[in-house]
Design a protein around this motif. Sequence first.
Motif, PDB file in Angstrom:
ATOM      1  N   LYS A  83       0.819  -1.210   0.000  1.00 23.75           N
ATOM      2  CA  LYS A  83       0.000   0.000   0.000  1.00 23.75           C
ATOM      3  C   LYS A  83       0.859   1.269   0.000  1.00 23.75           C
ATOM      4  O   LYS A  83       0.406   2.330  -0.426  1.00 23.75           O
ATOM      5  CB  LYS A  83      -0.956   0.009   1.201  1.00 23.75           C
ATOM      6  CG  LYS A  83      -2.042  -1.058   1.123  1.00 23.75           C
ATOM      7  CD  LYS A  83      -2.930  -0.850  -0.099  1.00 23.75           C
ATOM      8  CE  LYS A  83      -3.986  -1.929  -0.256  1.00 23.75           C
ATOM      9  NZ  LYS A  83      -4.835  -1.715  -1.445  1.00 23.75           N
ATOM     10  N   GLU A  84       2.095   1.174   0.481  1.00 25.98           N
ATOM     11  CA  GLU A  84       2.980   2.339   0.472  1.00 25.98           C
ATOM     12  C   GLU A  84       3.280   2.753  -0.969  1.00 25.98           C
ATOM     13  O   GLU A  84       3.224   3.936  -1.312  1.00 25.98           O
ATOM     14  CB  GLU A  84       4.276   2.036   1.224  1.00 25.98           C
ATOM     15  CG  GLU A  84       4.100   1.918   2.729  1.00 25.98           C
ATOM     16  CD  GLU A  84       5.431   1.949   3.465  1.00 25.98           C
ATOM     17  OE1 GLU A  84       6.442   2.371   2.861  1.00 25.98           O
ATOM     18  OE2 GLU A  84       5.472   1.556   4.639  1.00 25.98           O
ATOM     19  N   ALA A  85       3.587   1.776  -1.806  1.00 29.81           N
ATOM     20  CA  ALA A  85       3.877   2.067  -3.213  1.00 29.81           C
ATOM     21  C   ALA A  85       2.647   2.620  -3.909  1.00 29.81           C
ATOM     22  O   ALA A  85       2.736   3.539  -4.739  1.00 29.81           O
ATOM     23  CB  ALA A  85       4.358   0.801  -3.908  1.00 29.81           C
ATOM     24  N   GLU A  86       1.474   2.081  -3.575  1.00 31.51           N
ATOM     25  CA  GLU A  86       0.225   2.548  -4.178  1.00 31.51           C
ATOM     26  C   GLU A  86      -0.032   4.008  -3.816  1.00 31.51           C
ATOM     27  O   GLU A  86      -0.439   4.804  -4.672  1.00 31.51           O
ATOM     28  CB  GLU A  86      -0.931   1.674  -3.682  1.00 31.51           C
ATOM     29  CG  GLU A  86      -2.285   2.028  -4.282  1.00 31.51           C
ATOM     30  CD  GLU A  86      -3.419   1.174  -3.741  1.00 31.51           C
ATOM     31  OE1 GLU A  86      -4.575   1.658  -3.716  1.00 31.51           O
ATOM     32  OE2 GLU A  86      -3.149   0.011  -3.338  1.00 31.51           O
ATOM     33  N   VAL A  94       3.808  12.250   1.715  1.00 31.31           N
ATOM     34  CA  VAL A  94       4.597  11.509   2.694  1.00 31.31           C
ATOM     35  C   VAL A  94       3.866  10.211   3.009  1.00 31.31           C
ATOM     36  O   VAL A  94       2.645  10.190   3.174  1.00 31.31           O
ATOM     37  CB  VAL A  94       4.839  12.339   3.980  1.00 31.31           C
ATOM     38  CG1 VAL A  94       3.525  12.730   4.637  1.00 31.31           C
ATOM     39  CG2 VAL A  94       5.708  11.576   4.972  1.00 31.31           C
ATOM     40  N   VAL A  95       4.601   9.120   3.053  1.00 32.97           N
ATOM     41  CA  VAL A  95       4.007   7.799   3.267  1.00 32.97           C
ATOM     42  C   VAL A  95       4.789   7.064   4.340  1.00 32.97           C
ATOM     43  O   VAL A  95       6.024   7.121   4.382  1.00 32.97           O
ATOM     44  CB  VAL A  95       4.033   6.968   1.957  1.00 32.97           C
ATOM     45  CG1 VAL A  95       3.455   5.584   2.193  1.00 32.97           C
ATOM     46  CG2 VAL A  95       3.264   7.685   0.848  1.00 32.97           C
ATOM     47  N   GLY A  96       4.078   6.372   5.214  1.00 30.22           N
ATOM     48  CA  GLY A  96       4.769   5.617   6.244  1.00 30.22           C
ATOM     49  C   GLY A  96       3.835   4.956   7.224  1.00 30.22           C
ATOM     50  O   GLY A  96       2.612   5.115   7.142  1.00 30.22           O
ATOM     51  N   GLY A  97       4.421   4.227   8.158  1.00 29.15           N
ATOM     52  CA  GLY A  97       3.654   3.542   9.193  1.00 29.15           C
ATOM     53  C   GLY A  97       4.090   4.044  10.552  1.00 29.15           C
ATOM     54  O   GLY A  97       3.902   5.224  10.878  1.00 29.15           O
ATOM     55  N   ASP A  98       4.708   3.148  11.329  1.00 31.91           N
ATOM     56  CA  ASP A  98       5.165   3.533  12.664  1.00 31.91           C
ATOM     57  C   ASP A  98       6.187   4.668  12.614  1.00 31.91           C
ATOM     58  O   ASP A  98       6.219   5.521  13.512  1.00 31.91           O
ATOM     59  CB  ASP A  98       5.770   2.322  13.380  1.00 31.91           C
ATOM     60  CG  ASP A  98       4.726   1.252  13.691  1.00 31.91           C
ATOM     61  OD1 ASP A  98       3.549   1.615  13.829  1.00 31.91           O
ATOM     62  OD2 ASP A  98       5.096   0.070  13.801  1.00 31.91           O
ATOM     63  N   ASP A  99       7.011   4.681  11.561  1.00 34.57           N
ATOM     64  CA  ASP A  99       8.014   5.740  11.439  1.00 34.57           C
ATOM     65  C   ASP A  99       7.369   7.111  11.260  1.00 34.57           C
ATOM     66  O   ASP A  99       7.820   8.110  11.843  1.00 34.57           O
ATOM     67  CB  ASP A  99       8.946   5.447  10.261  1.00 34.57           C
ATOM     68  CG  ASP A  99       8.182   5.256   8.944  1.00 34.57           C
ATOM     69  OD1 ASP A  99       7.011   4.836   8.991  1.00 34.57           O
ATOM     70  OD2 ASP A  99       8.778   5.521   7.875  1.00 34.57           O
ATOM     71  N   LEU A 100       6.284   7.157  10.481  1.00 27.52           N
ATOM     72  CA  LEU A 100       5.586   8.422  10.276  1.00 27.52           C
ATOM     73  C   LEU A 100       4.882   8.866  11.558  1.00 27.52           C
ATOM     74  O   LEU A 100       4.859  10.056  11.883  1.00 27.52           O
ATOM     75  CB  LEU A 100       4.570   8.278   9.140  1.00 27.52           C
ATOM     76  CG  LEU A 100       3.716   9.497   8.801  1.00 27.52           C
ATOM     77  CD1 LEU A 100       4.585  10.715   8.515  1.00 27.52           C
ATOM     78  CD2 LEU A 100       2.813   9.197   7.593  1.00 27.52           C
ATOM     79  N   LYS A 113      -3.884  16.966   4.758  1.00 31.00           N
ATOM     80  CA  LYS A 113      -4.881  15.915   4.865  1.00 31.00           C
ATOM     81  C   LYS A 113      -4.175  14.595   5.149  1.00 31.00           C
ATOM     82  O   LYS A 113      -2.993  14.424   4.826  1.00 31.00           O
ATOM     83  CB  LYS A 113      -5.697  15.778   3.573  1.00 31.00           C
ATOM     84  CG  LYS A 113      -6.481  17.026   3.182  1.00 31.00           C
ATOM     85  CD  LYS A 113      -7.658  17.284   4.114  1.00 31.00           C
ATOM     86  CE  LYS A 113      -8.440  18.508   3.678  1.00 31.00           C
ATOM     87  NZ  LYS A 113      -9.590  18.776   4.584  1.00 31.00           N
ATOM     88  N   ALA A 114      -4.911  13.657   5.722  1.00 27.02           N
ATOM     89  CA  ALA A 114      -4.328  12.343   6.017  1.00 27.02           C
ATOM     90  C   ALA A 114      -5.289  11.231   5.638  1.00 27.02           C
ATOM     91  O   ALA A 114      -6.508  11.369   5.779  1.00 27.02           O
ATOM     92  CB  ALA A 114      -3.970  12.242   7.502  1.00 27.02           C
ATOM     93  N   VAL A 115      -4.728  10.148   5.145  1.00 26.01           N
ATOM     94  CA  VAL A 115      -5.491   8.943   4.839  1.00 26.01           C
ATOM     95  C   VAL A 115      -4.785   7.768   5.505  1.00 26.01           C
ATOM     96  O   VAL A 115      -3.602   7.841   5.834  1.00 26.01           O
ATOM     97  CB  VAL A 115      -5.595   8.701   3.313  1.00 26.01           C
ATOM     98  CG1 VAL A 115      -6.349   9.831   2.647  1.00 26.01           C
ATOM     99  CG2 VAL A 115      -4.211   8.548   2.692  1.00 26.01           C
ATOM    100  N   ALA A 116      -5.529   6.692   5.699  1.00 24.55           N
ATOM    101  CA  ALA A 116      -4.934   5.522   6.342  1.00 24.55           C
ATOM    102  C   ALA A 116      -5.669   4.256   5.922  1.00 24.55           C
ATOM    103  O   ALA A 116      -6.857   4.291   5.604  1.00 24.55           O
ATOM    104  CB  ALA A 116      -4.979   5.665   7.863  1.00 24.55           C
ATOM    105  N   THR A 117      -4.966   3.145   5.924  1.00 25.09           N
ATOM    106  CA  THR A 117      -5.609   1.854   5.703  1.00 25.09           C
ATOM    107  C   THR A 117      -6.168   1.395   7.049  1.00 25.09           C
ATOM    108  O   THR A 117      -5.630   1.759   8.100  1.00 25.09           O
ATOM    109  CB  THR A 117      -4.608   0.833   5.152  1.00 25.09           C
ATOM    110  OG1 THR A 117      -3.433   0.824   5.984  1.00 25.09           O
ATOM    111  CG2 THR A 117      -4.211   1.153   3.726  1.00 25.09           C
ATOM    112  N   PRO A 118      -7.256   0.627   7.043  1.00 20.55           N
ATOM    113  CA  PRO A 118      -7.880   0.191   8.304  1.00 20.55           C
ATOM    114  C   PRO A 118      -6.929  -0.516   9.260  1.00 20.55           C
ATOM    115  O   PRO A 118      -7.039  -0.350  10.482  1.00 20.55           O
ATOM    116  CB  PRO A 118      -8.991  -0.753   7.817  1.00 20.55           C
ATOM    117  CG  PRO A 118      -9.352  -0.224   6.464  1.00 20.55           C
ATOM    118  CD  PRO A 118      -8.044   0.202   5.859  1.00 20.55           C
ATOM    119  N   ASP A 119      -5.958  -1.285   8.726  1.00 20.79           N
ATOM    120  CA  ASP A 119      -5.038  -2.007   9.603  1.00 20.79           C
ATOM    121  C   ASP A 119      -4.031  -1.106  10.300  1.00 20.79           C
ATOM    122  O   ASP A 119      -3.287  -1.560  11.169  1.00 20.79           O
ATOM    123  CB  ASP A 119      -4.304  -3.098   8.807  1.00 20.79           C
ATOM    124  CG  ASP A 119      -3.525  -2.535   7.626  1.00 20.79           C
ATOM    125  OD1 ASP A 119      -3.822  -1.401   7.212  1.00 20.79           O
ATOM    126  OD2 ASP A 119      -2.626  -3.228   7.122  1.00 20.79           O
TER     127      ASP A 119
END
Length: 235
Positions: A83-86, A94-100, A113-119
């Motif tokens: 999903k990061e590449a998508e 800016v894209v990331g998980g725990d690091d972001l 604005k911010a978006v997120a995947t449910p997981d």
Amino acid sequence: MPKHGKKFRSAVEGKDLTQRVSVEESVKLAVEASFATFDETVDVAINLGVDPKYSDQMVRGAVILPNGLGKDVRVAAFCKGDKEAEAKEAGADVVGGDDLIEKIQGGWLEFDKAVATPDMMAQVGKIGRVLGPRGLMPNAKIGTVTFDIGKAVKELKAGKVEFKVDKAGVLHAPIGKVSFGADKLCENLKALLETVNRIKPSSSKGTYMLSLAVATTMGPGFKVDVSTIRKFLEA
């Protein structure tokens, strides 16, 4: 009582701000009254016949304006794996998980604005107190919590506007820039009003749209005759 500046007084000279006009005329007048040296945003304020203290009368949603907002929207995407590449391909800044999340906990907030995947929402919830008050918290009800992260990013970059009625029952939303011209601004306003109408709470009784006004960032507000809204939407 505060005094208005010379440019403001000049902009409203000969105009009756108490008069209620058609939707199209209110937009035209707002554009004509613009006097700032920058490209002002045109905003609308809609007083709705709802009581937001009751959850079943809360009006909240989002709309994709056909002509965008005329500004570069910086989007942060909380996701991981493929999903990061998508998200990056769709234009996320800016894209990331725990690091972001750690970066934001450290005080970084350079996005609109911010978006997120449910997981990712369990982790994003850790910074809810930071994002929430700033209107940056992803929300499934407005399409910013989804596994279709690419689509969500593209919509925000294209000018998707989120709105939410305030405690007084008033909904504020931008519909574009003065440079768009009245026609494009009317197209954006029509899309907004259609969406607000569509999500009218079933528990809301009586008149739904009580009043509406259009104004630029620095300019005066022009009141709309609400009886003209239906005709405007049907045109």
